[in-house]
Design a protein around this motif. Sequence first.
Motif, PDB file in Angstrom:
ATOM      1  N   VAL A   1       0.947  -1.187  -0.005  1.00  0.00           N
ATOM      2  CA  VAL A   1      -0.011  -0.037  -0.109  1.00  0.00           C
ATOM      3  C   VAL A   1       0.817   1.225  -0.109  1.00  0.00           C
ATOM      4  O   VAL A   1       2.238   1.162   0.044  1.00  0.00           O
ATOM      5  CB  VAL A   1      -0.952   0.061   1.349  1.00  0.00           C
ATOM      6  CG1 VAL A   1      -2.051  -1.022   1.262  1.00  0.00           C
ATOM      7  CG2 VAL A   1      -0.393  -0.100   2.496  1.00  0.00           C
ATOM      8  N   CYS A   2       0.263   2.467  -0.100  1.00  0.00           N
ATOM      9  CA  CYS A   2       1.123   3.595  -0.032  1.00  0.00           C
ATOM     10  C   CYS A   2       1.284   3.641   1.416  1.00  0.00           C
ATOM     11  O   CYS A   2       0.808   3.541   2.227  1.00  0.00           O
ATOM     12  CB  CYS A   2      -0.019   4.886  -0.289  1.00  0.00           C
ATOM     13  SG  CYS A   2       0.710   6.307  -0.034  1.00  0.00           S
ATOM     14  N   PRO A   3       2.855   4.040   1.522  1.00  0.00           N
ATOM     15  CA  PRO A   3       3.485   4.111   2.707  1.00  0.00           C
ATOM     16  C   PRO A   3       3.029   5.391   3.610  1.00  0.00           C
ATOM     17  O   PRO A   3       3.032   5.191   4.850  1.00  0.00           O
ATOM     18  CB  PRO A   3       5.006   4.207   2.484  1.00  0.00           C
ATOM     19  CG  PRO A   3       5.185   4.731   1.108  1.00  0.00           C
ATOM     20  CD  PRO A   3       3.819   4.137   0.345  1.00  0.00           C
ATOM     21  N   LEU A   4       2.609   6.284   3.021  1.00  0.00           N
ATOM     22  CA  LEU A   4       2.134   7.667   3.498  1.00  0.00           C
ATOM     23  C   LEU A   4       0.616   7.333   4.025  1.00  0.00           C
ATOM     24  O   LEU A   4       0.262   7.922   5.306  1.00  0.00           O
ATOM     25  CB  LEU A   4       2.304   8.813   2.656  1.00  0.00           C
ATOM     26  CG  LEU A   4       3.764   8.982   2.542  1.00  0.00           C
ATOM     27  CD1 LEU A   4       3.926  10.106   1.458  1.00  0.00           C
ATOM     28  CD2 LEU A   4       4.494   9.311   3.522  1.00  0.00           C
TER      29      LEU A   4
ATOM     30  N   LYS B   1      -1.331   4.644   3.615  1.00  0.00           N
ATOM     31  CA  LYS B   1      -1.839   3.268   3.464  1.00  0.00           C
ATOM     32  C   LYS B   1      -2.903   2.969   2.764  1.00  0.00           C
ATOM     33  O   LYS B   1      -3.856   2.034   3.217  1.00  0.00           O
ATOM     34  CB  LYS B   1      -2.078   2.758   5.323  1.00  0.00           C
ATOM     35  CG  LYS B   1      -1.091   3.195   6.268  1.00  0.00           C
ATOM     36  CD  LYS B   1      -0.130   2.305   6.383  1.00  0.00           C
ATOM     37  CE  LYS B   1       1.083   2.750   7.115  1.00  0.00           C
ATOM     38  NZ  LYS B   1       2.397   2.013   6.922  1.00  0.00           N
TER      39      LYS B   1
ATOM     40  N   ILE C   1      -3.271  10.482  -2.256  1.00  0.00           N
ATOM     41  CA  ILE C   1      -2.450  11.813  -2.013  1.00  0.00           C
ATOM     42  C   ILE C   1      -1.707  12.198  -3.235  1.00  0.00           C
ATOM     43  O   ILE C   1      -0.916  13.072  -3.197  1.00  0.00           O
ATOM     44  CB  ILE C   1      -1.273  11.363  -1.074  1.00  0.00           C
ATOM     45  CG1 ILE C   1      -0.666  10.316  -1.369  1.00  0.00           C
ATOM     46  CG2 ILE C   1      -2.067  11.156   0.359  1.00  0.00           C
ATOM     47  CD1 ILE C   1       0.622  10.034  -0.437  1.00  0.00           C
TER      48      ILE C   1
ATOM     49  N   VAL D   1       0.335  10.515  -5.282  1.00  0.00           N
ATOM     50  CA  VAL D   1       1.715  10.435  -5.677  1.00  0.00           C
ATOM     51  C   VAL D   1       2.288   9.094  -6.374  1.00  0.00           C
ATOM     52  O   VAL D   1       1.734   8.278  -6.331  1.00  0.00           O
ATOM     53  CB  VAL D   1       2.624  10.339  -4.179  1.00  0.00           C
ATOM     54  CG1 VAL D   1       4.116   9.965  -4.255  1.00  0.00           C
ATOM     55  CG2 VAL D   1       2.467  11.493  -3.510  1.00  0.00           C
TER      56      VAL D   1
ATOM     57  N   LEU E   1       9.272   2.334  -2.615  1.00  0.00           N
ATOM     58  CA  LEU E   1       8.166   3.032  -1.786  1.00  0.00           C
ATOM     59  C   LEU E   1       8.776   3.777  -0.687  1.00  0.00           C
ATOM     60  O   LEU E   1       8.140   3.872   0.210  1.00  0.00           O
ATOM     61  CB  LEU E   1       7.292   1.844  -1.267  1.00  0.00           C
ATOM     62  CG  LEU E   1       6.574   1.209  -2.447  1.00  0.00           C
ATOM     63  CD1 LEU E   1       5.842  -0.071  -1.774  1.00  0.00           C
ATOM     64  CD2 LEU E   1       5.359   2.142  -3.083  1.00  0.00           C
ATOM     65  N   VAL E   2       9.961   4.479  -0.911  1.00  0.00           N
ATOM     66  CA  VAL E   2      10.365   5.293  -0.092  1.00  0.00           C
ATOM     67  C   VAL E   2       9.741   6.587  -0.349  1.00  0.00           C
ATOM     68  O   VAL E   2       9.833   7.035  -1.315  1.00  0.00           O
ATOM     69  CB  VAL E   2      11.806   5.445   0.032  1.00  0.00           C
ATOM     70  CG1 VAL E   2      12.529   6.596   0.908  1.00  0.00           C
ATOM     71  CG2 VAL E   2      12.653   4.028   0.306  1.00  0.00           C
ATOM     72  N   PRO E   3       9.039   7.522   0.681  1.00  0.00           N
ATOM     73  CA  PRO E   3       8.500   8.778   0.472  1.00  0.00           C
ATOM     74  C   PRO E   3       9.246   9.548  -0.263  1.00  0.00           C
ATOM     75  O   PRO E   3       8.626  10.247  -1.224  1.00  0.00           O
ATOM     76  CB  PRO E   3       8.068   9.110   1.850  1.00  0.00           C
ATOM     77  CG  PRO E   3       7.842   7.978   2.650  1.00  0.00           C
ATOM     78  CD  PRO E   3       9.052   7.065   2.122  1.00  0.00           C
TER      79      PRO E   3
END
Lengths: 95, 335
Positions: A25-28, A30, A47, A49, A60-62
């Motif tokens: 999932v999106c790390p920021l 979720k 979001i 991105v 998937l590092v922001p």
Amino acid sequence: MVRIGRMLLKDASVGISKTLSEILVCPLSKQPLRLCEKTNSLISDSIGVSYPIVDGIPRLVPTDGKMIDLEEGSSTNSTVGSDDGKINHQRGSSS
Amino acid sequence: MRASPINLPRRTLPPARLYCTGISDDAVGSSKLKIFDRSLKRKQRDRAAWLMQPKPKDSLVDSVAENLLDRLEDCKRTFSTAACLGGSMEAIRRLLRGRGGIEKFIMMDASCDMVNLCKRAEKDSPNENVETSFVVGDEEFLPFKESSLDLIISNLGLHWTNDLPGAMIQCRLALKPDGLFLASIFGGETLKELRIACTVAQMEREGGISPRLSPLAQVRDAGNLLTRAGFSLPGVDVDEYVVRYSSSLELIEHLRSMGETNALLQRSQILKKETALATAAVYQSMFGAEDGTIPATFQVIFMTGWREHHSQQKAKRRGSATISFKDIQNQFGNN
């Protein structure tokens, strides 16, 4: 020729394994990610991105994520055709 | 307005943290304090991937990984889906040997080179019957879906997170009910000799000290961390390894190849050669053995915690006992 080359490239490296697409999932936010085959990236719609996939490894590092507005601005210049037609919706099944 | 905090430059990121721990109700008071330079740590782990290239065998890391994986054999259940977080994950993959009944194994590190190294190593010597996938991700921003994993292993990585409770809360959320969180981190006694030597040498040469070694969790903190993150049946134990090096330069080389060098935000950017040599001399004279080797202590804290599940044993409600301890004592104690 270019098109064929691109097709081959796509087959080699586009997308991620089924296991990953089920779990990531999106790390920021979720929220589920969707795979964009055109840019070979995972997009977090909530979001806005996009996270690149390099050699089948999603990043998937922001700080590796790109704001989608910026990216679309640059990609519409170089490609023809609407985005919607090519984007493959692969939403992970939410629990 | 949407997601403006992520607008490229790294320094604007902290607000984004709200997204990640904000989704859980129990993420109370996650600290916004920045201690570590995560992007530097990422580069250091890139470097570590190159330094460990010819032979990725490190006896310290291997024994820690072995110790950690050993715990899987104590569990009766199997873990079909497992994730291995950053830190020394190559050792975990190499030493797994079918333990824990893992079928799907996801390896995640913040360093692209480290992940690539693991991917190559996986190609050379694949784990049988394990489908391994790779992700580049940050432990502080876990990209795993809620309740999707049976097991999360983190070998010597989480002590570099700025918000350790937050990272552990995210781990707990990513676990399925009755999922296991298994982590090892370096504890406060780690490199105490180097800490002392650095302080003495810096006082002597520069008349003041700067942080050369990062603050590490103490053993008593680890239990609190697990409880705070909401794990049930928390377990903490400590192991101390003393490694002998022929010189302090070798120690530093080892730390580099593990990616464990200083990544404090407030670190001093320069290290004078004079101070470095003084540190080596102090180290040698204070701790050196007769045969010229120097010891370095590594304290490793092992943490285990489970995501709560109704099948787990728990303490009974207060006051629910039907037999008095006095009766038990009368029955057994006084004869």
